[in-house]
Design an enzyme around this catalytic site. Structure first.
Site, PDB file in Angstrom:
ATOM      1  N   ASP A   1       0.857  -1.177   0.000  1.00 11.68           N
ATOM      2  CA  ASP A   1       0.000   0.000   0.000  1.00 11.68           C
ATOM      3  C   ASP A   1       0.907   1.245   0.000  1.00 11.68           C
ATOM      4  OD1 ASP A   1      -3.043   0.761   1.289  1.00 11.68           O
ATOM      5  OD2 ASP A   1      -1.416   2.181   1.664  1.00 11.68           O
TER       6      ASP A   1
ATOM      7  N   ASN B   1      -2.812  13.081  -3.347  1.00 12.10           N
ATOM      8  CA  ASN B   1      -4.070  13.528  -3.972  1.00 12.10           C
ATOM      9  C   ASN B   1      -4.421  14.940  -3.533  1.00 12.10           C
ATOM     10  OD1 ASN B   1      -4.931  11.469  -5.628  1.00 12.10           O
ATOM     11  ND2 ASN B   1      -5.952  10.349  -3.994  1.00 12.10           N
TER      12      ASN B   1
ATOM     13  N   ASP C   1      -3.560   9.590  -9.926  1.00 10.03           N
ATOM     14  CA  ASP C   1      -3.755   8.533 -10.936  1.00 10.03           C
ATOM     15  C   ASP C   1      -2.445   8.252 -11.676  1.00 10.03           C
ATOM     16  OD1 ASP C   1      -6.354   8.280 -10.316  1.00 10.03           O
ATOM     17  OD2 ASP C   1      -7.173   9.201 -12.120  1.00 10.03           O
TER      18      ASP C   1
ATOM     19  N   GLU D   1      -5.149   2.303  -3.589  1.00 10.30           N
ATOM     20  CA  GLU D   1      -3.684   2.399  -3.755  1.00 10.30           C
ATOM     21  C   GLU D   1      -3.015   1.135  -3.206  1.00 10.30           C
ATOM     22  OE1 GLU D   1      -5.193   3.158  -1.150  1.00 10.30           O
ATOM     23  OE2 GLU D   1      -3.955   3.985   0.444  1.00 10.30           O
TER      24      GLU D   1
HETATM   25  N1  LIG Z   1      -5.940   9.381  -7.554  1.00 13.50           N
HETATM   26  C1  LIG Z   1      -6.525   8.314  -7.069  1.00 13.50           C
HETATM   27  N2  LIG Z   1      -6.696   8.167  -5.742  1.00 13.50           N
HETATM   28  C2  LIG Z   1      -7.275   7.068  -5.253  1.00 13.50           C
HETATM   29  C3  LIG Z   1      -7.704   6.030  -6.081  1.00 13.50           C
HETATM   30  N3  LIG Z   1      -8.242   5.052  -5.297  1.00 13.50           N
HETATM   31  C4  LIG Z   1      -8.135   5.486  -4.011  1.00 13.50           C
HETATM   32  N4  LIG Z   1      -7.551   6.701  -3.969  1.00 13.50           N
HETATM   33  C5  LIG Z   1      -7.254   7.539  -2.832  1.00 13.50           C
HETATM   34  O1  LIG Z   1      -6.296   6.912  -2.002  1.00 13.50           O
HETATM   35  C6  LIG Z   1      -6.380   7.558  -0.717  1.00 13.50           C
HETATM   36  C7  LIG Z   1      -6.164   6.515   0.344  1.00 13.50           C
HETATM   37  O2  LIG Z   1      -6.137   7.196   1.559  1.00 13.50           O
HETATM   38  P1  LIG Z   1      -5.942   6.474   2.925  1.00 13.50           P
HETATM   39  O3  LIG Z   1      -6.717   5.184   2.968  1.00 13.50           O
HETATM   40  O4  LIG Z   1      -6.235   7.467   4.017  1.00 13.50           O
HETATM   41  O5  LIG Z   1      -4.434   6.029   2.955  1.00 13.50           O
HETATM   42  P2  LIG Z   1      -3.090   6.877   2.863  1.00 13.50           P
HETATM   43  O6  LIG Z   1      -3.315   8.328   2.721  1.00 13.50           O
HETATM   44  O7  LIG Z   1      -2.270   6.232   1.791  1.00 13.50           O
HETATM   45  O8  LIG Z   1      -2.451   6.616   4.253  1.00 13.50           O
HETATM   46  P3  LIG Z   1      -1.767   5.266   4.758  1.00 13.50           P
HETATM   47  O9  LIG Z   1      -2.252   4.143   3.893  1.00 13.50           O
HETATM   48  O10 LIG Z   1      -2.205   5.114   6.173  1.00 13.50           O
HETATM   49  O11 LIG Z   1      -0.303   5.469   4.630  1.00 13.50           O
HETATM   50  C8  LIG Z   1      -7.751   8.231  -0.651  1.00 13.50           C
HETATM   51  O12 LIG Z   1      -7.568   9.625  -0.663  1.00 13.50           O
HETATM   52  C9  LIG Z   1      -8.442   7.768  -1.932  1.00 13.50           C
HETATM   53  O13 LIG Z   1      -9.269   8.791  -2.453  1.00 13.50           O
HETATM   54  C10 LIG Z   1      -7.530   6.186  -7.487  1.00 13.50           C
HETATM   55  O14 LIG Z   1      -7.873   5.324  -8.317  1.00 13.50           O
HETATM   56  N5  LIG Z   1      -6.929   7.321  -7.929  1.00 13.50           N
END
Ligand SMILES: Nc1nc2c(ncn2[C@@H]2O[C@H](COP(=O)(O)OP(=O)(O)OP(=O)(O)O)[C@@H](O)[C@H]2O)c(=O)[nH]1
Length: 393
Positions: free
Chosen positions: A261, A269, A278, A304
């Site tokens: 992850d 983002n 993306d 992610e």
């Molecule tokens: N650009 C983009 N963002 C995505 C996609 N799928 C998920 N996300 C974003 O990935 C982010 C995941 O956030 P969190 O689950 O808080 O995880 P994180 O910020 O990586 O924090 P940790 O995993 O704890 O390190 C969210 O803001 C989602 O909107 C995608 O297909 N494209």
């Protein structure tokens, strides 16, 4: 009215085509109405119209029968040719060829209509119509053969061979007809001509039908790709990954499962926008594809998160591979905007699927849960690390 033996013997064959056409119409109704299917269907309708003219030959002047049947069969061939162009989206590129062939078609029909005396000589008649058949069949086999395809579908091969056979039969007919200077060929010549004409007609009908199947085969393949592949990264999606993992588990294969992850992805983002996020995911997908071994299974698990099934890797090997993956990702530069790059880190949780232990019968979901627990630990311990089933790499 004198009726050519050539036509009489053809009726049975053409009636069989008539039966096939019903099957074709049924197929057409099930398909989306694309130009290829419609043109191929129309090609067969023209064939049937030609067959009907032959069946009704006793009520029509002989010259008209000849002109009408050829008009129908040539139209059928032209429709198949157009169907193939539309199928490969080459209709714009081959405009000049289309014009030339339609001129050849209409020219031959006009010649036969305006100069009925031509029809009194069998060889002249054939000279008027057969070059068109040879050109079109030849072009269709060339078009079908040059279409790139990693694994050639059965319909494509059938199309190539049918078009080649049609061209060869038409050429042979022309060569055999050359010495026939009477209105109709006699005995043996007539049988040979009829046989070749029927084979050509079968090729014509088969081509149109095969084109429809080819399109259907491609459509099915596209749907399969849509169902299995994640559109952003081009990697297999969770559904197809789990399906393949289950198959491997059922075959008793050993390996390790990694879930990783991106750390703090939300910040990327928030700071650079969703499109930049993306872009990072897409680039990460490409890097992972390069890093995974040929027998490993890789997928975008969701958001992610990515998953990797390492074939034949025990806990220790999985630890080493996970560490290599983590450190190589942390050194990469990801482009988020023109002239703007950033670095990311990932956290990895993993578990070895040791099927010789008491846990051999665990369902896949439990293996995933275990790996996810390790990932959670890696995140809790400060991120940018890999933890494989209790051991820290
Ligand atoms: N650009 C983009 N963002 C995505 C996609 N799928 C998920 N996300 C974003 O990935 C982010 C995941 O956030 P969190 O689950 O808080 O995880 P994180 O910020 O990586 O924090 P940790 O995993 O704890 O390190 C969210 O803001 C989602 O909107 C995608 O297909 N494209």
């Amino acid at each position: 009215m004198q009726v050519s033996g050539e036509y009489v013997e053809s009726i049975a064959t053409l009636c069989i085509f008539f039966t096939f056409s019903s099957i074709l119409s049924a197929l057409l109704h099930r398909q989306k109405r694309s130009k290829t299917s419609l043109l191929a269907g129309f090609a067969n309708v023209c064939m049937i119209a030609g067959a009907l003219v032959i069946i009704a030959r006793n009520q029509l002047p002989e010259h008209l029968v000849f002109v009408l049947t050829n008009f129908c069969f040539e139209a059928s061939l032209y429709c198949s040719f157009l169907a193939m162009l539309y199928f490969h989206q080459l209709q714009q590129r081959h405009r000049r060829k289309q014009r030339l062939l339609s001129l050849l078609w209409l020219g031959s029909i006009l010649l036969l209509t305006l100069f009925p005396t031509l029809t009194t000589h069998y060889n002249y008649r054939m000279l008027c119509i057969l070059p068109y058949y040879i050109c079109l069949f030849g072009m269709m086999s060339w078009l079908a053969a040059r279409q790139p395809s990693s694994s050639r579908p059965l319909s494509q091969s059938i199309c190539i061979y049918l078009a080649m056979l049609g061209a060869a039969c038409s050429l042979l007919r022309l060569l055999l007809a050359w010495s026939i200077d009477s209105p109709f060929p006699q005995a043996d010549d007539s049988h040979r001509q009829t046989l070749l004409m029927n084979v050509t007609a079968v090729c014509l009908f088969g081509l149109a039908l095969t084109l429809i199947f080819w399109e259907f085969e491609n459509g099915t393949r596209d749907l399969q790709t849509l169902a299995d592949i994640d559109s952003l990264t081009g990697l297999p999606n969770r559904r197809s990954f789990l399906q393949q993992c289950r198959q491997r588990l059922q075959q008793g294969q050993q390996g390790s499962l990694l879930i990783f992850d991106i750390d703090h992805f939300k910040q990327i983002n928030d700071r650079y926008g969703h499109l930049a996020g993306d872009r990072v995911l897409r680039q990460l997908g490409e890097h992972l594809r390069g890093l995974a071994r040929r027998d490993d299974l890789l997928c975008r698990y969701g958001g992610e998160e990515f998953c990797l099934l390492l074939q034949n890797a025990d806990t220790e090997q999985a630890g080493r591979l996970a560490e290599r993956l983590r450190s190589s990702i942390s050194t990469l530069q990801f482009a988020v905007a023109p002239q703007h790059t950033l670095q990311i880190t990932i956290s990895i949780g993993g578990v070895a699927l040791n099927l010789n232990t008491a846990t051999a019968q665990l369902p896949l979901e439990q293996w995933l849960e275990q790996a996810d627990r390790q990932l959670y630990q890696a995140k809790n311990q400060g991120r940018n690390r890999a933890i494989i089933a209790g051991m820290t790499a």
